[in-house]
Design an enzyme around this catalytic site. Sequence first.
Site, PDB file in Angstrom:
ATOM      1  N   LYS A 169       0.825  -1.240  -0.016  1.00 38.47           N
ATOM      2  CA  LYS A 169       0.025  -0.090   0.049  1.00 38.47           C
ATOM      3  C   LYS A 169       0.775   1.140   0.029  1.00 38.47           C
ATOM      4  O   LYS A 169       0.476   2.355  -0.464  1.00 38.47           O
ATOM      5  CB  LYS A 169      -0.986   0.136   1.165  1.00 38.47           C
ATOM      6  CG  LYS A 169      -2.098  -0.908   0.848  1.00 38.47           C
ATOM      7  CD  LYS A 169      -3.339  -0.725   2.057  1.00 38.47           C
ATOM      8  CE  LYS A 169      -4.608  -1.272   1.550  1.00 38.47           C
ATOM      9  NZ  LYS A 169      -4.291  -2.863   2.117  1.00 38.47           N
ATOM     10  N   GLU A 173     -10.539   7.529   4.184  1.00 40.45           N
ATOM     11  CA  GLU A 173     -11.300   6.730   5.155  1.00 40.45           C
ATOM     12  C   GLU A 173     -10.416   5.408   5.303  1.00 40.45           C
ATOM     13  O   GLU A 173      -9.610   5.028   4.548  1.00 40.45           O
ATOM     14  CB  GLU A 173     -12.671   6.224   4.567  1.00 40.45           C
ATOM     15  CG  GLU A 173     -12.631   5.486   3.625  1.00 40.45           C
ATOM     16  CD  GLU A 173     -12.382   5.917   2.352  1.00 40.45           C
ATOM     17  OE1 GLU A 173     -12.354   7.179   1.997  1.00 40.45           O
ATOM     18  OE2 GLU A 173     -11.844   5.216   1.353  1.00 40.45           O
ATOM     19  N   SER A 178       1.457  -9.499  -1.228  1.00 42.40           N
ATOM     20  CA  SER A 178       1.231  -8.435  -1.060  1.00 42.40           C
ATOM     21  C   SER A 178       1.542  -7.735   0.380  1.00 42.40           C
ATOM     22  O   SER A 178       2.007  -6.488   0.539  1.00 42.40           O
ATOM     23  CB  SER A 178      -0.078  -8.097  -1.256  1.00 42.40           C
ATOM     24  OG  SER A 178      -1.046  -8.874  -0.656  1.00 42.40           O
TER      25      SER A 178
HETATM   26  C1  PLP Z   1      -5.034  -3.898   1.306  1.00 44.40           C
HETATM   27  C2  PLP Z   1      -4.564  -5.143   1.192  1.00 44.40           C
HETATM   28  C3  PLP Z   1      -4.828  -5.820   0.104  1.00 44.40           C
HETATM   29  C4  PLP Z   1      -5.958  -5.526  -0.812  1.00 44.40           C
HETATM   30  O1  PLP Z   1      -6.019  -4.397  -1.658  1.00 44.40           O
HETATM   31  P1  PLP Z   1      -5.724  -4.596  -3.175  1.00 44.40           P
HETATM   32  O2  PLP Z   1      -6.007  -2.955  -3.508  1.00 44.40           O
HETATM   33  O3  PLP Z   1      -6.690  -5.389  -3.937  1.00 44.40           O
HETATM   34  O4  PLP Z   1      -4.422  -4.685  -3.554  1.00 44.40           O
HETATM   35  C5  PLP Z   1      -3.951  -6.960  -0.337  1.00 44.40           C
HETATM   36  N1  PLP Z   1      -3.086  -7.178   0.579  1.00 44.40           N
HETATM   37  C6  PLP Z   1      -2.571  -6.476   1.764  1.00 44.40           C
HETATM   38  C7  PLP Z   1      -1.490  -7.086   2.502  1.00 44.40           C
HETATM   39  C8  PLP Z   1      -3.311  -5.433   1.912  1.00 44.40           C
HETATM   40  O5  PLP Z   1      -2.998  -4.687   2.911  1.00 44.40           O
END
Ligand code: PLP
Length: 407
Positions: free
Chosen positions: A101, A123, A388
Amino acid sequence: MLEKNVDFAVYTKHNPTKDGYFGTYGGAYIPPQLEAEFARISQAYETICKSSRFISELRRIRKEFQGRPTPTYHCERLSNMLGNCQIYLKREDLNHTGAHKLNHCMGEGLLAKYLGKKKLIAETGAGQHGVALATAAAFFGLECDIYMGEVDIAKQAPNVARMKLLGARVVPVSHGLKTLKEAVDAAFEAYMKEYEESMYCIGSVVGPHPFPMMVRDFQSVVGIEAREQFLEMTGNLPDAVVACVGGGSNAAGIFMAFLNDPVEIYGVEPLGVGTKRGEHAASLTYGKEGIMHGFKSIMLQNEEGEPDPVYSVASGLDYPSVGPEHAYLRDLGRVNYKTASDDEAIDAFFTLSKLEGIIPALESAHAIAYAMKLAKEMGTGSILVNCSGRGDKDLDYVLEKYGDRLK
Ligand SMILES: *Cc1c(COP(=O)(O)O)cnc(C)c1O
């Protein structure tokens, strides 16, 4: 595999259109009084963000503050357990603050700074976006107002503390169900009153144009790095690329670099505990076309156009819609959208931790779960998965609910 009318070598040059459309999806459904401001942001994005000064400043921030490039890692023990197909992870869990993010929050923050804004507004639901944005605000010396439902504030005490520590103001939202939906409305209402000195920072590839494009482009560093690293490590491209899809920002980030390659691409949506309404958040799998939060896409909604209740064990994935570009890439047949359930994600969470020493975020565990299934089906070849984020934030919940697996 490739749609005959779309040349993926130049795809991002033409998508979105000037008005922010990916096929029929996207656009900017905003109140008239904001139209000039959104046009200004679009214009600034085209000029400022593509200037060599902005690009070199963002590059330095990524290297020195975020710790980029993040590595790509070969999961040998996991691959051996599954057979011959080789699984690799792009380690966004090692990005500063523990997830992808921050890639778009730093981009949005830098743009706000160039535009002379004093404040970032957003938000947050579980608090992940709020923490990433508060981090960017602290870095750039900007004020930061994060709107959060009172129910979420009570549930997410550590993230509330982090945001405050980082200097953000956490504004409690006390109407309706006091969760994310109300927080979105409250943040947008506040932004309408102070847009001249502030920027509304959207947390994924969703919202009105130009946000789906901007967030995608800021995240595309993930795929660019991963493609180069994978080629260097193996001499080849992966056979498949996999990422989880909530709003779709980490997926868009890794997918873009591979659109023009002979690579199968998979987005994984959260199936939660079942296929009935309210049991999942698999928007592309079970939704239909509609308009919500300022853009047109595929979404989970009732007859009146109100968002359906959604659920996933991964709070970052429980969004009732999806970025418009994902709806388009699905229609083009370029990306396959699949699902993984809570149970499959939890299994992947435990398996990756034990076999590789990497505790993934529950969101990322959905992508890993699907990749494990795909590896068995493929039997050979290679899969690149976007990890992610890291799972430290999920430990308390997982141990409370699934702690007996450790005995
Ligand atoms: C917020 C988040 C997501 C989901 O958000 P996307 O916009 O779909 O990438 C995925 N993995 C993690 C670790 C997150 O914090």
